[in-house]
Design an enzyme around this catalytic site. Structure first.
Site, PDB file in Angstrom:
ATOM      1  N   GLY A 186       0.842  -1.205   0.000  1.00 22.61           N
ATOM      2  CA  GLY A 186       0.000   0.000   0.000  1.00 22.61           C
ATOM      3  C   GLY A 186       0.869   1.244   0.000  1.00 22.61           C
ATOM      4  N   ALA A 187       2.020   1.134  -0.678  1.00 25.10           N
ATOM      5  CA  ALA A 187       3.043   2.185  -0.567  1.00 25.10           C
ATOM      6  C   ALA A 187       2.669   3.488  -1.255  1.00 25.10           C
ATOM      7  CB  ALA A 187       4.371   1.659  -1.115  1.00 25.10           C
ATOM      8  N   GLN A 203      -1.752   6.905   1.759  1.00 23.41           N
ATOM      9  CA  GLN A 203      -1.382   8.005   2.676  1.00 23.41           C
ATOM     10  C   GLN A 203      -0.275   7.636   3.655  1.00 23.41           C
ATOM     11  OE1 GLN A 203      -3.720  11.032   4.509  1.00 23.41           O
ATOM     12  NE2 GLN A 203      -5.189   9.364   4.794  1.00 23.41           N
ATOM     13  N   ILE A 204      -0.445   6.506   4.337  1.00 25.93           N
ATOM     14  CA  ILE A 204       0.552   6.117   5.347  1.00 25.93           C
ATOM     15  C   ILE A 204       1.833   5.665   4.647  1.00 25.93           C
ATOM     16  CG2 ILE A 204       1.091   4.478   7.214  1.00 25.93           C
ATOM     17  CD1 ILE A 204      -1.922   4.421   7.860  1.00 25.93           C
ATOM     18  N   GLY A 205       1.667   4.872   3.576  1.00 30.36           N
ATOM     19  CA  GLY A 205       2.829   4.378   2.835  1.00 30.36           C
ATOM     20  C   GLY A 205       3.694   5.516   2.317  1.00 30.36           C
ATOM     21  N   ARG A 262     -19.219  -5.404   8.501  1.00 29.80           N
ATOM     22  CA  ARG A 262     -17.924  -5.704   9.116  1.00 29.80           C
ATOM     23  C   ARG A 262     -17.356  -7.036   8.594  1.00 29.80           C
ATOM     24  NH1 ARG A 262     -15.055  -4.009  13.329  1.00 29.80           N
ATOM     25  NH2 ARG A 262     -13.849  -5.555  14.481  1.00 29.80           N
ATOM     26  N   ASN A 313      -6.060  -2.230   8.466  1.00 27.55           N
ATOM     27  CA  ASN A 313      -7.146  -2.710   9.337  1.00 27.55           C
ATOM     28  C   ASN A 313      -8.055  -3.732   8.675  1.00 27.55           C
ATOM     29  OD1 ASN A 313      -6.848  -1.498  11.870  1.00 27.55           O
ATOM     30  ND2 ASN A 313      -7.349   0.489  10.964  1.00 27.55           N
ATOM     31  N   ASP A 349      -1.956   4.062  19.234  1.00 29.41           N
ATOM     32  CA  ASP A 349      -2.840   4.193  20.395  1.00 29.41           C
ATOM     33  C   ASP A 349      -1.998   4.476  21.648  1.00 29.41           C
ATOM     34  OD1 ASP A 349      -5.180   3.217  18.800  1.00 29.41           O
ATOM     35  OD2 ASP A 349      -3.887   1.469  18.691  1.00 29.41           O
ATOM     36  N   ARG A 362      -0.732   8.009  21.460  1.00 29.55           N
ATOM     37  CA  ARG A 362      -1.842   8.938  21.724  1.00 29.55           C
ATOM     38  C   ARG A 362      -2.127   9.022  23.219  1.00 29.55           C
ATOM     39  NH1 ARG A 362      -5.764   6.662  16.899  1.00 29.55           N
ATOM     40  NH2 ARG A 362      -5.154   8.173  15.308  1.00 29.55           N
ATOM     41  N   HIS A 393      -6.853  -3.418  18.055  1.00 32.43           N
ATOM     42  CA  HIS A 393      -6.766  -2.052  17.532  1.00 32.43           C
ATOM     43  C   HIS A 393      -8.157  -1.679  16.997  1.00 32.43           C
ATOM     44  CE1 HIS A 393      -5.352   1.545  15.563  1.00 32.43           C
ATOM     45  NE2 HIS A 393      -5.860   1.123  14.430  1.00 32.43           N
TER      46      HIS A 393
END
Ligand code: NDP
Length: 324
Positions: free
Chosen positions: A10-11, A14-16, A97, A130, A158, A161, A186
């Site tokens: 997932g590079a 956003q996070i990648g 879910r 997730n 978490d 935070r 998580h």
């Protein structure tokens, strides 16, 4: 000087996008370690991924040896030493879910198989995408030749935070706070536990009212992600990438003396938590391994919270059991 292979899935996300540059600049393993960076994406995101690879080239990072941008998991996990599994199917409109669990189960079982076939036998895997704990369980179950202890999921955001909230409340610095734990999944069922935490060596519970802890602190840590989405219009990304760096750096180089961190790891039955789920415990890392901090006193309130998070993870496992 050795070369390490680091894979990010997932590079182009956003996070990648944050993670790739921080790792390539040497912030994970230090300037002395050369890096082969392997970036995995779905075919639809390959153009974006090639753009990321061009930007990485343009940074001229001294410790970056090679960049591989690919949609092929066997290429991405070849000789992998450290894997950041970030890419995951997002929850779509009207999606149940169970649909989310199943959609991701396919992705993480394929990646587990590729890790089993191609990665370094001592690989360290951090799952960020997730539902992270159950995705890690699926990847682990599909990699029978790799030690289960190589598979972890991220609770560090978490944890960080919670440190920030406690520091603000006690007029302290985050580094003054020790022995905080985020237990469990998580998800909003995670349990931020301050009963063993200290601020400048004083017990947090002697400084702050239980009312604030139960009614302000715990919900605000649990719902911080939703609050950021509301304000930014996007989910947290830089802080998630930063937490991923903290998680793997501590795992590799060890945790600080007289402190512990929270990592979701395969449960060994400690604290009465069922084996066969990936559950967050307080851990100490030394020499590239982690160990659960044992014999902490768990009061009645904590026990209820630990069990509630366990129940959620057991339910998640039930939904994908046929893929394990
Ligand atoms: P992000 O980079 O923002 O997030 C990636 C994953 O991290 C999501 O599952 C997200 O969960 C999760 N996450 C875990 N903790 C946090 C946190 N504290 N804050 C925010 N996110 C967190 O998603 P993007 O959509 O920008 O990027 C995902 C990329 O993955 C896309 O480019 C897509 O193409 C790719 N992808 C790659 C795959 C592969 O390589 N095989 C497979 C599937 C997707 P949540 O959704 O709950 O926010």
């Amino acid at each position: 000087m050795s070369i390490k292979t680091i894979t990010i899935t997932g590079a182009a996300g956003q996070i990648g996008y944050q993670l790739a540059f921080r790792i390539a600049s040497g912030q994970l393993l230090g300037q002395e370690e050369k890096i082969n960076l392997k970036l995995l994406e779905i075919p639809a995101a390959l153009d974006a991924l090639n753009g990321v690879a061009m930007e990485l080239d343009d940074c001229a990072f001294p410790c970056l040896e090679t960049i591989t941008a690919t949609d092929n998991a066997s290429v991405a996990f070849q000789d992998c030493d450290y894997a950041f599994l970030v890419g995951a199917k997002p929850r779509g409109p009207g999606m149940e879910r169970s649909d989310l669990l199943l959609g991701n189960a396919e992705i993480f079982s394929a990646q587990g198989k590729a890790i089993n076939a191609y990665a370094n036998r001592n690989i360290k895997v951090l799952v960020v995408g997730n539902p992270a704990n159950t995705n890690a369980l699926i990847a682990m179950s599909n990699a029978p030749e790799i030690s289960p202890n190589s598979f972890t999921a991220m609770m560090r955001l978490d944890h960080n935070r919670a440190l920030a909230q406690l520091a603000a409340k006690t007029d302290a610095h985050v580094t003054d706070i020790k022995k905080l734990t985020i237990w469990g999944n998580h998800s909003t069922m995670q349990y931020p536990d301050i009963y063993h935490a200290t601020v400048n060596d004083q017990k947090v519970i002697n400084l702050i009212s239980l009312d604030w802890i139960k009614n302000t602190f715990i919900p605000s840590v649990q719902q911080r992600g939703a609050q950021i989405i509301k304000l930014r219009g996007l989910s947290s990304a830089a802080s998630a990438a930063s937490a991923a760096m903290d998680h793997v750096r501590d795992w590799v180089f060890g945790t600080a003396d007289n402190n512990w961190i929270s990592m979701a790891i395969p449960s060994d039955g400690s604290y009465g938590i069922s084996e066969g789920i990936i559950y967050s415990f307080p851990v100490i890392c030394t020499n590239g391994s982690y160990e659960i901090v044992q014999a902490l006193e768990i009061n009645e309130f904590s026990e209820i919270c630990l069990k509630a998070s366990e129940a959620e993870l057991l339910e998640e496992r039930k939904a994908i059991e046929h893929l394990l």
